[in-house]
Motif scaffolding. Structure first.
Motif, PDB file in Angstrom:
ATOM      1  N   PHE A 165       0.868  -1.174   0.000  1.00 23.43           N
ATOM      2  CA  PHE A 165       0.000   0.000   0.000  1.00 23.43           C
ATOM      3  C   PHE A 165       0.910   1.231   0.000  1.00 23.43           C
ATOM      4  N   LEU A 166       0.892   1.987  -1.083  1.00 26.57           N
ATOM      5  CA  LEU A 166       1.849   3.061  -1.308  1.00 26.57           C
ATOM      6  C   LEU A 166       1.119   4.388  -1.469  1.00 26.57           C
ATOM      7  N   ASP A 167       1.439   5.346  -0.619  1.00 32.35           N
ATOM      8  CA  ASP A 167       0.796   6.656  -0.679  1.00 32.35           C
ATOM      9  C   ASP A 167       1.741   7.662  -1.342  1.00 32.35           C
ATOM     10  N   GLU A 168       1.451   8.025  -2.582  1.00 33.10           N
ATOM     11  CA  GLU A 168       2.268   8.936  -3.371  1.00 33.10           C
ATOM     12  C   GLU A 168       3.750   8.510  -3.349  1.00 33.10           C
ATOM     13  N   PRO A 169       4.048   7.317  -3.828  1.00 38.72           N
ATOM     14  CA  PRO A 169       5.410   6.771  -3.691  1.00 38.72           C
ATOM     15  C   PRO A 169       6.469   7.481  -4.512  1.00 38.72           C
ATOM     16  N   VAL A 170       6.085   8.326  -5.473  1.00 37.43           N
ATOM     17  CA  VAL A 170       7.077   8.987  -6.327  1.00 37.43           C
ATOM     18  C   VAL A 170       7.009  10.504  -6.209  1.00 37.43           C
ATOM     19  N   SER A 171       6.330  11.021  -5.191  1.00 33.60           N
ATOM     20  CA  SER A 171       6.060  12.459  -5.117  1.00 33.60           C
ATOM     21  C   SER A 171       7.320  13.297  -4.981  1.00 33.60           C
ATOM     22  N   SER A 172       8.382  12.741  -4.381  1.00 33.43           N
ATOM     23  CA  SER A 172       9.608  13.515  -4.152  1.00 33.43           C
ATOM     24  C   SER A 172      10.760  13.088  -5.051  1.00 33.43           C
ATOM     25  N   LEU A 173      10.481  12.274  -6.064  1.00 35.26           N
ATOM     26  CA  LEU A 173      11.554  11.639  -6.827  1.00 35.26           C
ATOM     27  C   LEU A 173      11.764  12.278  -8.187  1.00 35.26           C
ATOM     28  N   ASP A 174      13.011  12.211  -8.664  1.00 36.12           N
ATOM     29  CA  ASP A 174      13.307  12.615 -10.031  1.00 36.12           C
ATOM     30  C   ASP A 174      12.779  11.554 -10.989  1.00 36.12           C
ATOM     31  N   GLU A 180      11.986   3.848 -11.655  1.00 34.44           N
ATOM     32  CA  GLU A 180      12.537   2.725 -10.904  1.00 34.44           C
ATOM     33  C   GLU A 180      11.543   2.213  -9.867  1.00 34.44           C
ATOM     34  N   VAL A 181      10.941   3.142  -9.110  1.00 31.46           N
ATOM     35  CA  VAL A 181       9.987   2.751  -8.068  1.00 31.46           C
ATOM     36  C   VAL A 181       8.730   2.134  -8.684  1.00 31.46           C
ATOM     37  N   MET A 182       8.258   2.719  -9.775  1.00 32.71           N
ATOM     38  CA  MET A 182       7.072   2.159 -10.427  1.00 32.71           C
ATOM     39  C   MET A 182       7.354   0.763 -10.975  1.00 32.71           C
ATOM     40  N   GLN A 183       8.557   0.540 -11.461  1.00 37.15           N
ATOM     41  CA  GLN A 183       8.909  -0.782 -11.963  1.00 37.15           C
ATOM     42  C   GLN A 183       8.995  -1.794 -10.823  1.00 37.15           C
ATOM     43  N   ILE A 184       9.484  -1.360  -9.663  1.00 39.31           N
ATOM     44  CA  ILE A 184       9.504  -2.243  -8.483  1.00 39.31           C
ATOM     45  C   ILE A 184       8.079  -2.673  -8.132  1.00 39.31           C
ATOM     46  N   ALA A 185       7.152  -1.714  -8.168  1.00 37.43           N
ATOM     47  CA  ALA A 185       5.755  -2.036  -7.864  1.00 37.43           C
ATOM     48  C   ALA A 185       5.180  -2.986  -8.910  1.00 37.43           C
ATOM     49  N   ARG A 186       5.454  -2.724 -10.177  1.00 35.53           N
ATOM     50  CA  ARG A 186       4.953  -3.597 -11.232  1.00 35.53           C
ATOM     51  C   ARG A 186       5.515  -5.017 -11.092  1.00 35.53           C
ATOM     52  N   ASP A 187       6.780  -5.116 -10.745  1.00 39.87           N
ATOM     53  CA  ASP A 187       7.399  -6.429 -10.576  1.00 39.87           C
ATOM     54  C   ASP A 187       6.761  -7.189  -9.419  1.00 39.87           C
ATOM     55  N   PHE A 188       6.463  -6.484  -8.320  1.00 42.21           N
ATOM     56  CA  PHE A 188       5.815  -7.125  -7.178  1.00 42.21           C
ATOM     57  C   PHE A 188       4.469  -7.704  -7.590  1.00 42.21           C
ATOM     58  N   ALA A 189       3.713  -6.936  -8.360  1.00 44.43           N
ATOM     59  CA  ALA A 189       2.421  -7.427  -8.841  1.00 44.43           C
ATOM     60  C   ALA A 189       2.598  -8.589  -9.806  1.00 44.43           C
ATOM     61  N   ALA A 190       3.598  -8.511 -10.676  1.00 44.87           N
ATOM     62  CA  ALA A 190       3.829  -9.588 -11.644  1.00 44.87           C
ATOM     63  C   ALA A 190       4.188 -10.895 -10.953  1.00 44.87           C
ATOM     64  N   ARG A 191       4.755 -10.825  -9.754  1.00 49.03           N
ATOM     65  CA  ARG A 191       5.115 -12.028  -8.993  1.00 49.03           C
ATOM     66  C   ARG A 191       3.942 -12.558  -8.166  1.00 49.03           C
ATOM     67  N   GLY A 192       2.768 -11.941  -8.310  1.00 49.24           N
ATOM     68  CA  GLY A 192       1.572 -12.456  -7.646  1.00 49.24           C
ATOM     69  C   GLY A 192       1.071 -11.631  -6.490  1.00 49.24           C
ATOM     70  N   GLY A 193       1.785 -10.555  -6.135  1.00 46.66           N
ATOM     71  CA  GLY A 193       1.335  -9.692  -5.058  1.00 46.66           C
ATOM     72  C   GLY A 193       0.337  -8.669  -5.542  1.00 46.66           C
ATOM     73  N   PHE A 208       1.967   2.613 -16.095  1.00 48.12           N
ATOM     74  CA  PHE A 208       2.289   1.472 -15.236  1.00 48.12           C
ATOM     75  C   PHE A 208       1.088   0.748 -14.643  1.00 48.12           C
ATOM     76  N   ALA A 209      -0.028   1.416 -14.441  1.00 47.88           N
ATOM     77  CA  ALA A 209      -1.139   0.806 -13.701  1.00 47.88           C
ATOM     78  C   ALA A 209      -1.937  -0.158 -14.577  1.00 47.88           C
ATOM     79  N   ASP A 210      -2.401  -1.246 -13.957  1.00 44.74           N
ATOM     80  CA  ASP A 210      -3.313  -2.181 -14.615  1.00 44.74           C
ATOM     81  C   ASP A 210      -4.768  -1.776 -14.405  1.00 44.74           C
ATOM     82  N   HIS A 211      -5.022  -1.139 -13.269  1.00 46.60           N
ATOM     83  CA  HIS A 211      -6.399  -0.829 -12.856  1.00 46.60           C
ATOM     84  C   HIS A 211      -6.378   0.540 -12.204  1.00 46.60           C
ATOM     85  N   VAL A 212      -7.364   1.371 -12.508  1.00 49.92           N
ATOM     86  CA  VAL A 212      -7.414   2.737 -11.985  1.00 49.92           C
ATOM     87  C   VAL A 212      -8.752   2.971 -11.298  1.00 49.92           C
TER      88      VAL A 212
END
Length: 264
Positions: A165-174, A180-193, A208-212
């Protein structure tokens, strides 16, 4: 699956959530979008047990009102918008806090190696002995993500999905670290999470999102895949300004243009 039914929540005399229904499936990246003050973070904080609510929220078939926070910590990791710390913890000490629960808690070998592994994943190798308070806001955000990944390293546990559960996970990032962070999230979902993220960047969400889930004024106004939710009508109504869309020839996700006339 995560399933929220008729979730209502008030803070003081103000009703923030007005009967919200949401479903999110494991193996999918679900993004919650909408204008400031529409209830996105409040909904996430209800789901994570930080705020009291009426209605029902179920996770992996269990009513969360009947699950202790300690047991919930075995099912999901939570990244808040910001996590200020009052004491001078080092980066590695903060990341190791994630080892207190979740998939690594009972595995001595994993506990030893995982903190550095997660720091490498968020591009913070070499930062482990620096003090957390000395870091930039974006670096602190990535340290906290490494902590969450320590807690939820495995995407499944005992044949059940784990959740981020991620609240604005990229708000402070370049832009590089956003991807990179969005890909980490996508990979977690691809592994079944399962991943549920509150997002403001609509174009990054589309990529990146599958569902909105789109919210406005404490209610869900649209839900589905990007193509279903991202219409000019939905976006313009939710955000209160004209929003047009285009789809580049080389892309499958729409690109959003606030207030710009785009060739039909």
């Amino acid at each position: 699956m995560l399933k929220a039914d008729n979730v209502k929540l008030s803070i003081g005399r103000k009703q923030i959530l007005k009967g919200v229904d949401v479903q999110a499936r494991a193996g999918k990246f679900t993004a919650i979008v909408g204008p400031n003050g529409c209830g996105k973070t409040t909904l996430l904080r209800a789901i994570t047990g930080d705020l009291p609510y009426s209605g029902r929220i179920g996770l992996n078939g269990r009513d969360l009102s009947d699950v202790s926070l300690a047991d919930q910590a075995l099912m999901r990791g939570v990244l808040a918008q910001s996590t200020p710390l009052s004491f001078p913890f080092t980066v590695i000490e903060v990341v190791r806090m994630g080892l207190m629960a979740g998939t690594a808690a009972a595995d001595a070998v994993l506990r030893q190696n995982l903190p550095l592994q997660t720091l490498r994943q968020v591009d913070l190798m070499g930062y482990e002995n620096r003090f957390y308070q000395e870091l930039s806001g974006g670096e602190q955000q990535r340290v906290q993500l490494a902590r969450v990944l320590c807690q939820m390293w495995d995407a499944t546990r005992d044949d059940q999905p784990c959740w981020l559960f991620l609240d604005e996970p990229v708000s402070s990032l370049d832009i590089a670290h956003q991807n990179e962070v969005m890909q980490i999230a996508r990979d977690f979902a691809a592994r079944g999470g399962g991943v549920i993220a509150v997002m403001h960047d609509l174009n990054l969400t589309a990529a990146f999102a599958d569902h909105v889930v789109m919210m406005r004024d404490g209610q869900v106004v649209a839900s589905g895949d990007v193509q279903q939710v991202y219409t000019s009508e939905n976006l313009s109504s939710a955000y209160g300004c004209r929003i047009d869309l285009s789809v580049p020839v080389s892309a499958t996700a729409p690109v959003i243009h606030p207030g710009v006339v785009v060739n039909a």
